[in-house]
Design a protein around this motif. Sequence first.
Motif, PDB file in Angstrom:
ATOM      1  N   GLN A 130     105.253 105.978  36.423  1.00 20.50           N
ATOM      2  CA  GLN A 130     104.166 104.998  36.521  1.00 20.50           C
ATOM      3  C   GLN A 130     102.823 105.654  36.264  1.00 20.50           C
ATOM      4  OE1 GLN A 130     104.512 103.295  40.429  1.00 20.50           O
ATOM      5  NE2 GLN A 130     105.602 101.478  39.688  1.00 20.50           N
ATOM      6  N   LEU A 131     102.608 106.801  36.892  1.00 23.73           N
ATOM      7  CA  LEU A 131     101.337 107.489  36.720  1.00 23.73           C
ATOM      8  C   LEU A 131     101.155 107.938  35.273  1.00 23.73           C
ATOM      9  CD1 LEU A 131      98.724 108.614  37.885  1.00 23.73           C
ATOM     10  CD2 LEU A 131      99.977 110.693  38.511  1.00 23.73           C
ATOM     11  N   GLN A 132     102.224 108.389  34.640  1.00 25.30           N
ATOM     12  CA  GLN A 132     102.118 108.809  33.245  1.00 25.30           C
ATOM     13  C   GLN A 132     101.667 107.650  32.366  1.00 25.30           C
ATOM     14  OE1 GLN A 132     102.133 111.753  32.216  1.00 25.30           O
ATOM     15  NE2 GLN A 132     103.649 113.052  33.220  1.00 25.30           N
ATOM     16  N   GLU A 133     102.170 106.452  32.650  1.00 23.65           N
ATOM     17  CA  GLU A 133     101.737 105.274  31.897  1.00 23.65           C
ATOM     18  C   GLU A 133     100.239 105.015  32.090  1.00 23.65           C
ATOM     19  OE1 GLU A 133     104.136 101.993  33.048  1.00 23.65           O
ATOM     20  OE2 GLU A 133     105.932 102.713  32.030  1.00 23.65           O
ATOM     21  N   GLY A 176      81.292 100.096  35.044  1.00 23.09           N
ATOM     22  CA  GLY A 176      80.154 100.990  35.214  1.00 23.09           C
ATOM     23  C   GLY A 176      80.309 101.954  36.370  1.00 23.09           C
ATOM     24  N   ALA A 177      81.505 101.984  36.981  1.00 22.34           N
ATOM     25  CA  ALA A 177      81.737 102.841  38.145  1.00 22.34           C
ATOM     26  C   ALA A 177      81.724 104.315  37.763  1.00 22.34           C
ATOM     27  CB  ALA A 177      83.070 102.486  38.792  1.00 22.34           C
ATOM     28  N   ASP A 178      81.422 105.151  38.749  1.00 17.78           N
ATOM     29  CA  ASP A 178      81.464 106.604  38.557  1.00 17.78           C
ATOM     30  C   ASP A 178      82.876 107.141  38.653  1.00 17.78           C
ATOM     31  OD1 ASP A 178      78.442 107.511  38.635  1.00 17.78           O
ATOM     32  OD2 ASP A 178      78.683 105.998  40.190  1.00 17.78           O
ATOM     33  N   ALA A 179      83.728 106.462  39.416  1.00 15.82           N
ATOM     34  CA  ALA A 179      85.126 106.874  39.552  1.00 15.82           C
ATOM     35  C   ALA A 179      85.982 105.622  39.678  1.00 15.82           C
ATOM     36  CB  ALA A 179      85.326 107.774  40.772  1.00 15.82           C
ATOM     37  N   VAL A 180      87.201 105.702  39.169  1.00 13.02           N
ATOM     38  CA  VAL A 180      88.161 104.602  39.218  1.00 13.02           C
ATOM     39  C   VAL A 180      89.429 105.121  39.887  1.00 13.02           C
ATOM     40  CG1 VAL A 180      89.625 103.068  37.856  1.00 13.02           C
ATOM     41  CG2 VAL A 180      87.245 103.463  37.170  1.00 13.02           C
ATOM     42  N   LEU A 181      89.811 104.468  40.993  1.00  9.17           N
ATOM     43  CA  LEU A 181      90.998 104.881  41.744  1.00  9.17           C
ATOM     44  C   LEU A 181      92.233 104.182  41.210  1.00  9.17           C
ATOM     45  CD1 LEU A 181      88.673 105.588  43.781  1.00  9.17           C
ATOM     46  CD2 LEU A 181      90.306 105.082  45.592  1.00  9.17           C
ATOM     47  N   VAL A 182      93.292 104.949  41.025  1.00  9.26           N
ATOM     48  CA  VAL A 182      94.591 104.387  40.665  1.00  9.26           C
ATOM     49  C   VAL A 182      95.643 104.995  41.578  1.00  9.26           C
ATOM     50  CG1 VAL A 182      93.956 103.994  38.262  1.00  9.26           C
ATOM     51  CG2 VAL A 182      95.031 106.159  38.907  1.00  9.26           C
ATOM     52  N   GLY A 183      96.710 104.255  41.776  1.00  4.96           N
ATOM     53  CA  GLY A 183      97.818 104.768  42.569  1.00  4.96           C
ATOM     54  C   GLY A 183      99.110 104.561  41.821  1.00  4.96           C
ATOM     55  N   GLU A 223     107.218 113.463  49.883  1.00  4.31           N
ATOM     56  CA  GLU A 223     106.656 114.740  49.436  1.00  4.31           C
ATOM     57  C   GLU A 223     107.070 115.097  48.012  1.00  4.31           C
ATOM     58  OE1 GLU A 223     106.255 119.438  50.739  1.00  4.31           O
ATOM     59  OE2 GLU A 223     107.281 118.029  52.062  1.00  4.31           O
ATOM     60  N   GLN A 224     108.336 114.898  47.667  1.00  6.95           N
ATOM     61  CA  GLN A 224     108.783 115.279  46.328  1.00  6.95           C
ATOM     62  C   GLN A 224     108.043 114.498  45.244  1.00  6.95           C
ATOM     63  OE1 GLN A 224     113.025 115.132  45.737  1.00  6.95           O
ATOM     64  NE2 GLN A 224     112.897 115.662  43.576  1.00  6.95           N
ATOM     65  N   THR A 225     107.931 113.186  45.454  1.00  5.91           N
ATOM     66  CA  THR A 225     107.208 112.368  44.477  1.00  5.91           C
ATOM     67  C   THR A 225     105.722 112.722  44.462  1.00  5.91           C
ATOM     68  OG1 THR A 225     108.775 110.552  44.744  1.00  5.91           O
ATOM     69  CG2 THR A 225     106.641 110.017  43.788  1.00  5.91           C
ATOM     70  N   ALA A 226     105.150 112.980  45.639  1.00  6.87           N
ATOM     71  CA  ALA A 226     103.739 113.368  45.707  1.00  6.87           C
ATOM     72  C   ALA A 226     103.489 114.635  44.895  1.00  6.87           C
ATOM     73  CB  ALA A 226     103.314 113.563  47.158  1.00  6.87           C
ATOM     74  N   ARG A 227     104.418 115.577  44.965  1.00  3.40           N
ATOM     75  CA  ARG A 227     104.260 116.806  44.178  1.00  3.40           C
ATOM     76  C   ARG A 227     104.273 116.494  42.684  1.00  3.40           C
ATOM     77  NH1 ARG A 227     104.189 121.381  46.883  1.00  3.40           N
ATOM     78  NH2 ARG A 227     104.968 121.394  49.038  1.00  3.40           N
ATOM     79  N   GLY A 228     105.161 115.611  42.281  1.00  8.21           N
ATOM     80  CA  GLY A 228     105.212 115.243  40.873  1.00  8.21           C
ATOM     81  C   GLY A 228     103.960 114.516  40.414  1.00  8.21           C
ATOM     82  N   LEU A 229     103.458 113.613  41.268  1.00  9.95           N
ATOM     83  CA  LEU A 229     102.226 112.902  40.940  1.00  9.95           C
ATOM     84  C   LEU A 229     101.056 113.866  40.817  1.00  9.95           C
ATOM     85  CD1 LEU A 229     102.576 109.842  43.367  1.00  9.95           C
ATOM     86  CD2 LEU A 229     102.830 109.800  40.874  1.00  9.95           C
ATOM     87  N   ALA A 230     100.961 114.775  41.779  1.00  7.15           N
ATOM     88  CA  ALA A 230      99.864 115.743  41.761  1.00  7.15           C
ATOM     89  C   ALA A 230      99.924 116.627  40.519  1.00  7.15           C
ATOM     90  CB  ALA A 230      99.916 116.604  43.025  1.00  7.15           C
ATOM     91  N   ALA A 231     101.129 117.075  40.166  1.00  9.18           N
ATOM     92  CA  ALA A 231     101.283 117.942  38.997  1.00  9.18           C
ATOM     93  C   ALA A 231     100.883 117.215  37.719  1.00  9.18           C
ATOM     94  CB  ALA A 231     102.727 118.426  38.903  1.00  9.18           C
ATOM     95  N   ALA A 232     101.306 115.961  37.568  1.00  9.72           N
ATOM     96  CA  ALA A 232     100.968 115.194  36.374  1.00  9.72           C
ATOM     97  C   ALA A 232      99.467 114.924  36.303  1.00  9.72           C
ATOM     98  CB  ALA A 232     101.745 113.879  36.368  1.00  9.72           C
ATOM     99  N   PHE A 233      98.880 114.611  37.436  1.00  9.82           N
ATOM    100  CA  PHE A 233      97.456 114.300  37.494  1.00  9.82           C
ATOM    101  C   PHE A 233      96.623 115.527  37.127  1.00  9.82           C
ATOM    102  CE2 PHE A 233      93.540 113.195  39.958  1.00  9.82           C
ATOM    103  CZ  PHE A 233      93.282 111.960  39.373  1.00  9.82           C
TER     104      PHE A 233
END
Length: 299
Positions: A260-263, A247-254, A33-43
């Motif tokens: 990592q997400l900031q990079e 040519g995709a409409d959306a690109v998923l990243v994890g 949960e803690q990391t998920a919150r950080g990922l969500a905030a950065a995103f």
Amino acid sequence: MTNAGGDRPELALGTANWGRSYGAPGREATVGEQTARGLAAAFLAAGHRMVDTAPAYGGAEDLVGSVLTGRARVVSKVPAAVMAEPDAAGRAVAGLRRSLQRTRVDRFAGVLLHDASAATSADGRGRDVVAAIRDADLADRVGVSVYSPEEATAAVEILGADLVQLPCNLLDQRFIESGCLHDLISAGVEVHARSVFLNGVLLADPDYLDGPLAPLAPAVRRVRDAAAAVGCSVLELATAFARSATGADAVLVGAFAVAQLQEVLVAWDKAQDHPSSALGWTGLAATGEPAVDPRTWSQ
């Protein structure tokens, strides 16, 4: 809500590793949960809104609801097991309504049937499920998560899918080479590209790829050499491919960590004007190698 800059494709945050172990063999990890919150905030801070999740991802839907509190455009899925139920359509709609509650959104940006083979089987349940979801007005688009061009074609022809999620990366260019990706987009089907880093394999040191991943080492070395030739990281090269060549409409990243997400976010912003645009992408593909399909890793 739109993606940062309002341009196409849209960056989407994947949550397959939220609340459960996920990743390539030997590289599995879990986002709490803690990391998920950080990922969500950065995103969100970067201006992005689309989040991909599923009931099959452990507690991911609950985490999405908890940390994003209705601020995301959510794509979720109908579990494979539902397709085997006698009342698959009713079960799917009921399950999606529970997913709406868990993710704290009023409507899904998209719903995907999680098992393409079950969705397009001859028993017709897939058509019934898609029709029921549309009748219940639960999502903007309804479609299928696929692994092969043949599954994507069947999803459109048999189910009338207007959303397809598919794997596409520097090593796995099957959907481009076959013309399937072009055909989907030309038909007005919304395409979401996943596995753009091949579950982290593209970013790994090829000298340490072993077991089921060993056959990919030569291709990963080629990608490293190509990145060095244009003066960038493999992450930047893979991101530039996903943003400019699919040519995709959306690109998923994890990501497993906020750093990592900031990079990835930095690489995404740089991808529009990346020097890799002069590369011949097809020369980096390893399409003939079965290991580009993660389903082979557990065989």
